[in-house]
Design a protein around this motif. Structure first.
Motif, mmCIF file in Angstrom:
data_model
loop_
_atom_site.group_PDB
_atom_site.id
_atom_site.type_symbol
_atom_site.label_atom_id
_atom_site.label_comp_id
_atom_site.label_asym_id
_atom_site.label_seq_id
_atom_site.Cartn_x
_atom_site.Cartn_y
_atom_site.Cartn_z
ATOM 1 N N ALA A 9 -6.779 3.336 -1.060
ATOM 2 C CA ALA A 9 -6.293 3.028 0.291
ATOM 3 C C ALA A 9 -7.208 3.549 1.391
ATOM 4 O O ALA A 9 -7.200 3.019 2.504
ATOM 5 N N LYS A 10 -8.006 4.576 1.103
ATOM 6 C CA LYS A 10 -8.904 5.135 2.125
ATOM 7 C C LYS A 10 -10.277 4.476 2.118
ATOM 8 O O LYS A 10 -10.840 4.193 3.164
ATOM 9 N N ALA A 70 -3.871 0.476 -2.398
ATOM 10 C CA ALA A 70 -3.468 -0.823 -1.865
ATOM 11 C C ALA A 70 -3.495 -1.787 -3.044
ATOM 12 O O ALA A 70 -4.373 -1.697 -3.909
ATOM 13 N N THR A 119 -6.076 -3.080 -7.682
ATOM 14 C CA THR A 119 -5.727 -1.888 -6.912
ATOM 15 C C THR A 119 -6.999 -1.351 -6.275
ATOM 16 O O THR A 119 -8.061 -1.308 -6.901
ATOM 17 N N ALA A 170 0.875 -1.168 0.000
ATOM 18 C CA ALA A 170 0.000 0.000 0.000
ATOM 19 C C ALA A 170 0.910 1.215 0.000
ATOM 20 O O ALA A 170 1.909 1.241 0.722
ATOM 21 N N ARG A 210 -3.252 7.237 -3.313
ATOM 22 C CA ARG A 210 -2.830 6.196 -2.373
ATOM 23 C C ARG A 210 -3.620 4.941 -2.684
ATOM 24 O O ARG A 210 -4.848 4.957 -2.645
#
Length: 120
Positions: free
Chosen positions: A66-67, A84, A63, A11, A82
């Motif tokens: 990330a939030k 992961a 993908t 990440a 961002r």
């Protein structure tokens, strides 16, 4: 994800992103933290870091934001995002035998400029 044997590989922040549309297909690379490289031909084909291969199509490589954990498709990736990155081994998916056909995978190697067949 654990039921499928998937793992979060990394990440981080998209530090570089290249996208070309060729013959109706999106082809390119995504770099996470300048270390993890993902190649794609509409969908992710390879995931590696410093020459170590973590996943290769037909493994499922995804993908996620990330939030929010929402999927981010290749065409929607942006530098500075961002993300992961997760991978699920092909052995855990129901796939047609054509997904591991060397004759069909040869063009993939030529387009993404990475070996795929040795990982089938």
């Amino acid at each position: 994800m654990s039921k499928l044997g998937g793992k979060i590989i990394t990440a981080g922040t998209v530090t570089d992103f290249r996208l070309e549309t060729t013959g109706g297909f999106d082809v390119g690379t995504v770099w996470i933290d300048g270390a993890f490289e993902l190649t794609f031909w509409n969908e992710y084909m390879t995931l590696e870091k410093e020459g170590q291969r973590y996943a290769t199509f037909p493994d499922l490589i995804m993908t996620l934001d990330a939030k929010t954990a929402k999927p981010v498709v290749t065409a929607a990736v942006e530098k500075g995002q961002r993300l992961a990155v997760i991978a699920v081994p092909k052995e855990k998916s129901l796939l047609s035998s054509t997904m591991c056909n060397e004759k069909l995978m040869k063009p993939v190697e030529e387009i993404i400029n990475k070996p795929v067949i040795p990982y089938l």
